[in-house]
Design a protein around this motif. Structure first.
Motif, short mmCIF file in Angstrom:
data_model
loop_
_atom_site.label_atom_id
_atom_site.label_comp_id
_atom_site.label_asym_id
_atom_site.label_seq_id
_atom_site.Cartn_x
_atom_site.Cartn_y
_atom_site.Cartn_z
N ARG A 179 12.94 31.96 -17.30
CA ARG A 179 13.28 32.72 -18.52
C ARG A 179 12.13 32.76 -19.49
O ARG A 179 11.93 33.74 -20.20
N GLN A 180 11.39 31.65 -19.55
CA GLN A 180 10.34 31.55 -20.57
C GLN A 180 9.03 32.20 -20.14
O GLN A 180 8.24 32.62 -20.98
N ILE A 181 8.79 32.22 -18.83
CA ILE A 181 7.55 32.81 -18.34
C ILE A 181 7.90 34.14 -17.69
O ILE A 181 8.46 34.18 -16.61
N GLY A 182 7.60 35.21 -18.40
CA GLY A 182 8.03 36.53 -17.97
C GLY A 182 7.24 37.03 -16.78
O GLY A 182 6.09 36.65 -16.58
N MET A 183 7.87 37.88 -15.99
CA MET A 183 7.18 38.40 -14.81
C MET A 183 7.54 39.85 -14.57
O MET A 183 8.70 40.24 -14.67
N VAL A 184 6.51 40.63 -14.25
CA VAL A 184 6.72 42.00 -13.79
C VAL A 184 6.29 42.01 -12.33
O VAL A 184 5.16 41.67 -12.01
N PHE A 185 7.22 42.40 -11.45
CA PHE A 185 6.98 42.28 -10.02
C PHE A 185 6.22 43.48 -9.45
O PHE A 185 6.21 44.56 -10.05
N GLN A 186 5.66 43.25 -8.27
CA GLN A 186 4.88 44.29 -7.59
C GLN A 186 5.74 45.52 -7.30
O GLN A 186 5.29 46.64 -7.45
N ARG A 187 6.98 45.29 -6.86
CA ARG A 187 7.91 46.41 -6.67
C ARG A 187 8.90 46.39 -7.82
O ARG A 187 9.49 45.36 -8.11
N PRO A 188 9.10 47.56 -8.48
CA PRO A 188 10.01 47.57 -9.62
C PRO A 188 11.41 47.15 -9.20
O PRO A 188 11.89 47.58 -8.15
N ASN A 189 12.03 46.31 -9.99
CA ASN A 189 13.34 45.78 -9.63
C ASN A 189 14.31 45.84 -10.81
O ASN A 189 14.85 44.83 -11.23
N PRO A 190 14.56 47.06 -11.36
CA PRO A 190 15.57 47.14 -12.41
C PRO A 190 16.94 46.84 -11.82
O PRO A 190 17.13 46.96 -10.61
N PHE A 191 17.87 46.41 -12.67
CA PHE A 191 19.25 46.26 -12.20
C PHE A 191 19.79 47.68 -12.04
O PHE A 191 19.93 48.40 -13.02
N PRO A 192 20.09 48.10 -10.78
CA PRO A 192 20.29 49.52 -10.50
C PRO A 192 21.49 50.15 -11.19
O PRO A 192 21.41 51.28 -11.66
N VAL B 22 11.73 39.97 -24.28
CA VAL B 22 12.03 38.56 -24.59
C VAL B 22 10.85 37.86 -25.26
O VAL B 22 10.93 36.67 -25.57
N GLU B 23 9.74 38.58 -25.48
CA GLU B 23 8.54 37.98 -26.07
C GLU B 23 8.15 36.70 -25.37
O GLU B 23 8.10 35.62 -25.97
N PRO B 24 7.84 36.77 -24.07
CA PRO B 24 7.51 35.55 -23.34
C PRO B 24 6.16 35.01 -23.77
O PRO B 24 5.27 35.77 -24.15
N GLU B 25 6.02 33.69 -23.71
CA GLU B 25 4.74 33.08 -24.12
C GLU B 25 3.68 33.30 -23.06
O GLU B 25 2.49 33.34 -23.35
N VAL B 26 4.15 33.39 -21.82
CA VAL B 26 3.24 33.71 -20.72
C VAL B 26 3.82 34.91 -20.00
O VAL B 26 5.03 34.95 -19.73
N LEU B 27 2.98 35.89 -19.72
CA LEU B 27 3.46 37.08 -19.02
C LEU B 27 2.64 37.26 -17.74
O LEU B 27 1.42 37.36 -17.79
N LEU B 28 3.35 37.26 -16.61
CA LEU B 28 2.71 37.42 -15.31
C LEU B 28 3.00 38.83 -14.83
O LEU B 28 4.15 39.25 -14.78
N MET B 29 1.95 39.58 -14.49
CA MET B 29 2.16 40.97 -14.08
C MET B 29 1.49 41.21 -12.72
O MET B 29 0.29 41.05 -12.57
N ASP B 30 2.33 41.58 -11.74
CA ASP B 30 1.82 41.77 -10.38
C ASP B 30 1.64 43.26 -10.12
O ASP B 30 2.61 43.98 -9.89
#
Ligand SMILES: Nc1ncnc2c1ncn2[C@@H]1O[C@H](COP(=O)(O)OP(=O)(O)OP(=O)(O)O)[C@@H](O)[C@H]1O
Ligand SMILES: [Mg+2]
Length: 259
Positions: A85-98, A166-174
């Motif tokens: 929850r605290q470390i946000g991530m954007v995945f390589q394949r988009p995964n919205p809740f459909p 969510v304003e994550p403190e760490v954001l990981l973007m793939d």
């Protein structure tokens, strides 16, 4: 609050397969760190080890240490669900809740964090996050429609909006821009530049120009051969990586003389 990430002697496994070996890296707060390297060298795997998403795969585990602002990420007292929850991530394949609406997709993480926000505040957050992800004008008249009804690039931007809401403190973007046109790509790069004033950002990209444009530090991952683990071959200021790298394999990769 931006956070510092210190990784030492990190090995990452899928069952018996060692996908990544011997990573030592310190990721500076309030900066963008880019990870580059050929397909299959373990960039996504490494990224997922930084917010404990890796362990979602059955049999997946790590050896070594990941320390975030002095706290052992894999310590026995740490709840991986909190970490994710605290470390946000954007995945390589988009995964919205459909089936969830565009609006609810954006605020999904905020609701998980059980922040009680008034409707007006949520509305404001949705607009701000979608504007930052360069999606607002395309969806503002259909916020109640399902996320699955968007194009691939729109879904990717929706996931970016959801991650930053969510304003994550760490954001990981793939590879957050791999499905985006040049205009949205530049908008996301602008957004990253704004976010790094407050947050720590790690981005995987196959786009050398993008790494050179946005990041302060660049890590080059490579693997010796098929079935071998990926390794962090070089980690240096981005300027050095693209002008005068220490390793010949880095130079070969960035100049396209790879393989
Ligand atoms: N869920 C999994 N189970 C087993 N092996 C996996 C899994 N995910 C990745 N791997 C393996 O781990 C290695 C690294 O994969 P990873 O996806 O991290 O590479 P990558 O550098 O992100 O590649 P790309 O640039 O193509 O996205 C590969 O050999 C891959 O086949
Ligand atoms: Mg990947």
């Amino acid at each position: 609050m931006a956070k510092r990430i210190d990784v030492s002697d990190l090995d990452i496994y899928y069952g018996n397969f060692k996908a990544v070996e011997g990573v030592n890296i310190s990721i500076e707060p309030r900066s963008i760190t880019a990870l580059i390297g050929p397909s299959g060298c373990g960039k996504s795997t490494f990224l997922r080890s930084l917010n404990r998403m890796h362990e979602v795969v059955p049999g997946a585990r790590i050896e070594g240490k990941v320390v975030i602002d002095g706290q052992d990420l894999y310590g026995s007292d740490v709840d991986p669900v909190d970490v994710r929850r605290q470390i946000g991530m954007v995945f390589q394949r988009p995964n919205p809740f459909p089936t969830m609406s565009i609006y609810d997709n954006v605020v999904a993480g905020v609701r998980l964090n059980s922040t009680k926000l008034k409707r007006a505040a949520l509305d404001e957050l949705v607009e701000r996050s979608l504007r930052a992800a360069n999606l607002w004008t395309e969806v503002k008249d259909r916020l109640d429609r399902p996320g699955a009804g968007l194009s691939g690039g729109q879904q990717q931007r929706l996931c970016i909006a959801r991650a930053i809401a969510v304003e994550p403190e760490v954001l990981l973007m793939d590879e957050p821009c791999s499905a985006l046109d040049p205009i949205s790509t530049l908008a996301i790069e602008d957004l990253m530049t704004q976010l790094k004033e407050r947050f720590t950002i790690v981005i995987v990209t196959h786009n050398m120009q993008q790494a050179a444009r946005v990041s302060e530090f660049t890590g080059f991952f490579n693997l010796a051969g098929v079935g071998q683990p990926g390794r962090l071959v070089e980690f240096n200021p981005t300027e050095k990586i693209f002008s005068n790298p220490d390793q010949k394999s880095t130079e070969d990769y960035i100049s396209g003389r790879f393989g």
